[in-house]
Design an enzyme around this catalytic site. Structure first.
Site, PDB file in Angstrom:
ATOM      1  N   TRP A   1      43.356  50.926  46.474  1.00  0.00           N
ATOM      2  CA  TRP A   1      42.873  50.571  45.141  1.00  0.00           C
ATOM      3  C   TRP A   1      42.724  49.052  45.089  1.00  0.00           C
ATOM      4  O   TRP A   1      43.609  48.324  45.527  1.00  0.00           O
ATOM      5  CB  TRP A   1      43.825  51.021  44.029  1.00  0.00           C
ATOM      6  CG  TRP A   1      43.365  50.477  42.712  1.00  0.00           C
ATOM      7  CD1 TRP A   1      42.297  50.899  41.985  1.00  0.00           C
ATOM      8  CD2 TRP A   1      43.906  49.353  42.003  1.00  0.00           C
ATOM      9  NE1 TRP A   1      42.139  50.119  40.870  1.00  0.00           N
ATOM     10  CE2 TRP A   1      43.100  49.156  40.856  1.00  0.00           C
ATOM     11  CE3 TRP A   1      44.980  48.486  42.242  1.00  0.00           C
ATOM     12  CZ2 TRP A   1      43.355  48.129  39.930  1.00  0.00           C
ATOM     13  CZ3 TRP A   1      45.234  47.463  41.330  1.00  0.00           C
ATOM     14  CH2 TRP A   1      44.424  47.303  40.176  1.00  0.00           C
TER      15      TRP A   1
ATOM     16  N   GLU B   1      40.425  54.847  45.477  1.00  0.00           N
ATOM     17  CA  GLU B   1      40.738  55.118  44.065  1.00  0.00           C
ATOM     18  C   GLU B   1      39.821  54.375  43.081  1.00  0.00           C
ATOM     19  O   GLU B   1      39.909  53.162  42.935  1.00  0.00           O
ATOM     20  CB  GLU B   1      42.199  54.716  43.796  1.00  0.00           C
ATOM     21  CG  GLU B   1      42.641  54.985  42.364  1.00  0.00           C
ATOM     22  CD  GLU B   1      44.098  54.603  42.109  1.00  0.00           C
ATOM     23  OE1 GLU B   1      44.744  54.036  43.007  1.00  0.00           O
ATOM     24  OE2 GLU B   1      44.579  54.877  40.990  1.00  0.00           O
TER      25      GLU B   1
ATOM     26  N   LYS C   1      38.108  53.369  39.275  1.00  0.00           N
ATOM     27  CA  LYS C   1      38.617  53.015  37.949  1.00  0.00           C
ATOM     28  C   LYS C   1      37.438  52.583  37.095  1.00  0.00           C
ATOM     29  O   LYS C   1      36.482  52.014  37.600  1.00  0.00           O
ATOM     30  CB  LYS C   1      39.622  51.870  38.099  1.00  0.00           C
ATOM     31  CG  LYS C   1      40.403  51.528  36.850  1.00  0.00           C
ATOM     32  CD  LYS C   1      41.532  50.550  37.170  1.00  0.00           C
ATOM     33  CE  LYS C   1      42.368  50.296  35.924  1.00  0.00           C
ATOM     34  NZ  LYS C   1      43.550  49.485  36.184  1.00  0.00           N
TER      35      LYS C   1
ATOM     36  N   ASP D   1      42.872  59.099  39.216  1.00  0.00           N
ATOM     37  CA  ASP D   1      43.995  58.607  38.409  1.00  0.00           C
ATOM     38  C   ASP D   1      43.697  58.942  36.953  1.00  0.00           C
ATOM     39  O   ASP D   1      42.650  58.547  36.415  1.00  0.00           O
ATOM     40  CB  ASP D   1      44.141  57.097  38.623  1.00  0.00           C
ATOM     41  CG  ASP D   1      45.326  56.504  37.864  1.00  0.00           C
ATOM     42  OD1 ASP D   1      45.483  56.806  36.663  1.00  0.00           O
ATOM     43  OD2 ASP D   1      46.084  55.722  38.462  1.00  0.00           O
TER      44      ASP D   1
ATOM     45  N   HIS E   1      42.372  56.282  34.415  1.00  0.00           N
ATOM     46  CA  HIS E   1      41.261  55.421  34.828  1.00  0.00           C
ATOM     47  C   HIS E   1      39.897  55.738  34.242  1.00  0.00           C
ATOM     48  O   HIS E   1      38.884  55.302  34.771  1.00  0.00           O
ATOM     49  CB  HIS E   1      41.142  55.442  36.359  1.00  0.00           C
ATOM     50  CG  HIS E   1      42.175  54.597  37.024  1.00  0.00           C
ATOM     51  ND1 HIS E   1      42.132  54.249  38.351  1.00  0.00           N
ATOM     52  CD2 HIS E   1      43.300  54.016  36.530  1.00  0.00           C
ATOM     53  CE1 HIS E   1      43.164  53.495  38.649  1.00  0.00           C
ATOM     54  NE2 HIS E   1      43.897  53.351  37.574  1.00  0.00           N
TER      55      HIS E   1
ATOM     56  N   HIS F   1      46.623  60.567  40.968  1.00  0.00           N
ATOM     57  CA  HIS F   1      47.616  59.675  40.389  1.00  0.00           C
ATOM     58  C   HIS F   1      47.821  60.171  38.972  1.00  0.00           C
ATOM     59  O   HIS F   1      47.013  59.901  38.083  1.00  0.00           O
ATOM     60  CB  HIS F   1      47.116  58.226  40.373  1.00  0.00           C
ATOM     61  CG  HIS F   1      47.418  57.484  41.631  1.00  0.00           C
ATOM     62  ND1 HIS F   1      47.158  56.156  41.786  1.00  0.00           N
ATOM     63  CD2 HIS F   1      47.997  57.903  42.786  1.00  0.00           C
ATOM     64  CE1 HIS F   1      47.551  55.787  43.006  1.00  0.00           C
ATOM     65  NE2 HIS F   1      48.052  56.818  43.626  1.00  0.00           N
TER      66      HIS F   1
ATOM     67  N   ASP G   1      46.026  50.625  28.068  1.00  0.00           N
ATOM     68  CA  ASP G   1      46.946  50.721  29.202  1.00  0.00           C
ATOM     69  C   ASP G   1      46.739  52.031  29.941  1.00  0.00           C
ATOM     70  O   ASP G   1      46.670  53.094  29.334  1.00  0.00           O
ATOM     71  CB  ASP G   1      48.399  50.624  28.745  1.00  0.00           C
ATOM     72  CG  ASP G   1      49.348  50.783  29.914  1.00  0.00           C
ATOM     73  OD1 ASP G   1      49.215  49.999  30.877  1.00  0.00           O
ATOM     74  OD2 ASP G   1      50.176  51.698  29.896  1.00  0.00           O
TER      75      ASP G   1
ATOM     76  N   ASP H   1      48.826  53.249  32.249  1.00  0.00           N
ATOM     77  CA  ASP H   1      50.018  53.641  33.002  1.00  0.00           C
ATOM     78  C   ASP H   1      51.260  53.924  32.167  1.00  0.00           C
ATOM     79  O   ASP H   1      52.329  53.395  32.452  1.00  0.00           O
ATOM     80  CB  ASP H   1      50.331  52.548  34.036  1.00  0.00           C
ATOM     81  CG  ASP H   1      49.157  52.301  34.974  1.00  0.00           C
ATOM     82  OD1 ASP H   1      48.919  53.157  35.830  1.00  0.00           O
ATOM     83  OD2 ASP H   1      48.473  51.271  34.816  1.00  0.00           O
TER      84      ASP H   1
ATOM     85  N   ASP I   1      51.765  57.758  38.964  1.00  0.00           N
ATOM     86  CA  ASP I   1      51.437  56.336  38.895  1.00  0.00           C
ATOM     87  C   ASP I   1      51.535  55.830  37.465  1.00  0.00           C
ATOM     88  O   ASP I   1      50.587  55.944  36.693  1.00  0.00           O
ATOM     89  CB  ASP I   1      50.016  56.091  39.448  1.00  0.00           C
ATOM     90  CG  ASP I   1      49.658  54.611  39.395  1.00  0.00           C
ATOM     91  OD1 ASP I   1      50.564  53.781  39.202  1.00  0.00           O
ATOM     92  OD2 ASP I   1      48.468  54.282  39.549  1.00  0.00           O
TER      93      ASP I   1
HETATM   94  C1  RNT Z   1      45.764  50.629  39.129  1.00  0.00           C
HETATM   95  C2  RNT Z   1      45.807  51.815  40.030  1.00  0.00           C
HETATM   96  C3  RNT Z   1      46.741  51.702  41.182  1.00  0.00           C
HETATM   97  C4  RNT Z   1      48.051  51.021  40.818  1.00  0.00           C
HETATM   98  C5  RNT Z   1      49.081  51.041  41.908  1.00  0.00           C
HETATM   99  C6  RNT Z   1      50.207  50.115  41.634  1.00  0.00           C
HETATM  100  O1  RNT Z   1      45.055  50.844  37.996  1.00  0.00           O
HETATM  101  O2  RNT Z   1      46.092  52.953  39.294  1.00  0.00           O
HETATM  102  O3  RNT Z   1      46.958  52.953  41.734  1.00  0.00           O
HETATM  103  O4  RNT Z   1      48.613  51.542  39.668  1.00  0.00           O
HETATM  104  O5  RNT Z   1      48.468  50.805  43.104  1.00  0.00           O
HETATM  105 ZN    ZN Z   2      46.519  54.755  40.320  1.00  0.00          ZN
END
Ligand code: RNT
Ligand code: ZN
Length: 415
Positions: free
Chosen positions: A184, A223, A225, A256, A259, A283, A291, A293, A323
């Site tokens: 990523w 990955e 986003k 993810d 994302h 993820h 945010d 996460d 994640d």
């Molecule tokens: C960031 C990605 C990535 C990170 C990690 C720490 O938006 O999701 O996967 O969260 O690599």
């Molecule tokens: Zn991620």
């Protein structure tokens, strides 16, 4: 029979009436190995340079006491986490979690900087996964890495990713289970670009260099986003970019859940990409506003993801990683809550009367489909989950929190 066993016996009958065998579901659940993200334990700090700032459009907020200050503490916390999860699970490491006496540049990291992680993983029976760290670094400070216009900066990150694949390959070989090595990068623009193509072309070239050699013990993933903090208008590695890349280069795609657009779920994407890719990485996360996460909660989104994996009969083709990073609550609890929720969601999906639901659908009985879907929401899956925890010798319900609180008193609060 204690209460948990009695409740399970009743639940088993209820599910059997719908054609679902709870024992079979639990056997399948036992094979699910989550890849736990090491970075929840120290707010994505790593041990490369203590106190280093987190950059790259991701942020951990909060200052709850007790974060791991070194790898030994992080491993201790992780041991506590795994002891509270039914089943056997993996660990997902980032390159900045290396252990070295002197500072090692990222393009020079080697397997030996991770020997202690490997020993720990062997002792605990954990598989390991890996990630290059293309953020929190002076050469990533202007927001570009693998798609940087400066060839020497790009080269640095290519070398870092090559070093990481080598380490992933080492993990896979040592532990007898392939390591997923996931790339990523944060690359993108805050404001409307004039040229969207050049960075993407550069990223394509960098990735081709990184992935040129096939390595037997690592599975490569990329990955995408949609946006990050400071890259609101353009991200080089978008969904379209990486989907096309993964399909054409035969590598894994990482989905993810934080994302995408706030109302866009990765659940709907799984059945599509699995038609073109052998395996994918998830993820599992939770986006809230800007945010990406937050700690994974047991919401519709999570359940839909688990349902799609199970309905596609793809538990063996989908690597499930977590994640998220929350620094405002007990970090061990954050890990455990999200991981147990994810397992519980998989269990619920395994308890779905799939034959019945798909029959309604095939017959065009959408009324029956809706009625049953709603009925299922009140089925006693919690009784099956608690029985599973008891069988696997891990705490049930809020007993988990008692153990975590005790650990906080004895260990975390002393840091
Ligand atoms: C960031 C990605 C990535 C990170 C990690 C720490 O938006 O999701 O996967 O969260 O690599
Ligand atoms: Zn991620």
């Amino acid at each position: 029979m204690d209460n948990i066993q009695q409740a399970y016996a009743l639940a088993r009958e209820r599910y059997a009436a719908l054609g679902v065998d709870t024992d079979t579901a639990l056997k399948a659940l036992e094979t699910v190995s989550l890849s736990l993200h090491c970075w929840q334990g120290d707010d994505v700090g790593g041990f490369e340079n203590p106190g280093g700032e987190l950059t790259g459009g991701i942020a951990a907020t909060g200052n709850y006491p007790g974060k791991a200050r070194n790898a030994d503490e992080l491993r201790r916390d992780l041991d506590m986490v795994y002891s509270l999860l039914p089943g056997r699970h993996r660990l997902n490491l980032h390159a900045i979690y290396l252990e070295a006496d002197t500072r090692v540049e990222r393009n020079a990291i080697e397997p030996r900087h991770f020997f202690r992680w490997v020993d720990w993983a062997k002792a605990g029976g954990h598989g390991l996964d890996f990630n290059p760290t293309c953020f929190s670094h002076p050469l990533a400070a202007d927001g570009f890495t693998l798609s940087h216009r400066d060839p020497s900066i790009r080269q640095f990150w290519v070398e870092h990713c090559l070093a990481c694949r080598n380490i992933g390959n080492f993990f896979g070989k040592e532990l007898g289970t392939p390591a997923v090595t996931n790339i990523w990068i944060p690359d993108g623009y805050k404001d409307t670009p004039a040229d969207r193509t050049t960075p993407r072309r550069l990223l394509l070239e960098s990735l081709d260099q990184i992935l040129a050699e096939k390595l037997p013990h690592t599975l490569d993933a990329v990955e995408p986003k949609l946006f990050g903090i400071g890259s609101e208008s353009y991200v080089t590695g978008s969904m379209e970019f990486y989907t096309a890349y993964a399909v054409s280069r035969r590598v894994m795609l990482t989905l993810d859940s934080g994302h995408f657009h706030p109302t866009e779920s990765i659940a709907d994407k799984i059945s599509s990409v699995l038609l073109y890719l052998d395996e994918i990485l998830l993820h599992v996360s939770r986006g809230v506003r800007w945010d990406s996460d937050h700690v994974v909660t047991f919401n519709d989104d999570l359940q839909a993801i688990a349902q799609e994996i199970v309905r596609a009969e793809a538990l063996n083709r989908v690597h499930i990683g977590l994640d998220y990073f929350d620094a405002s609550i007990n970090r061990v609890a954050a890990w455990v809550i999200g991981a147990r929720n994810t397992l519980r969601a998989v269990l619920n999906a395994l308890l779905e009367p799939r034959a019945l639901l798909t029959r309604y659908e095939a017959e065009g009985d959408f009324t029956g489909r809706l009625a049953l879907q709603e009925e299922l929401k009140a089925m006693p899956s919690a009784a099956v989950w608690e029985y599973y925890c008891q069988q696997q010798d891990v705490p049930v319900g809020m007993d988990v929190l008692r153990v975590v609180k005790n650990y906080e008193r004895e260990e975390l609060s002393r840091r």
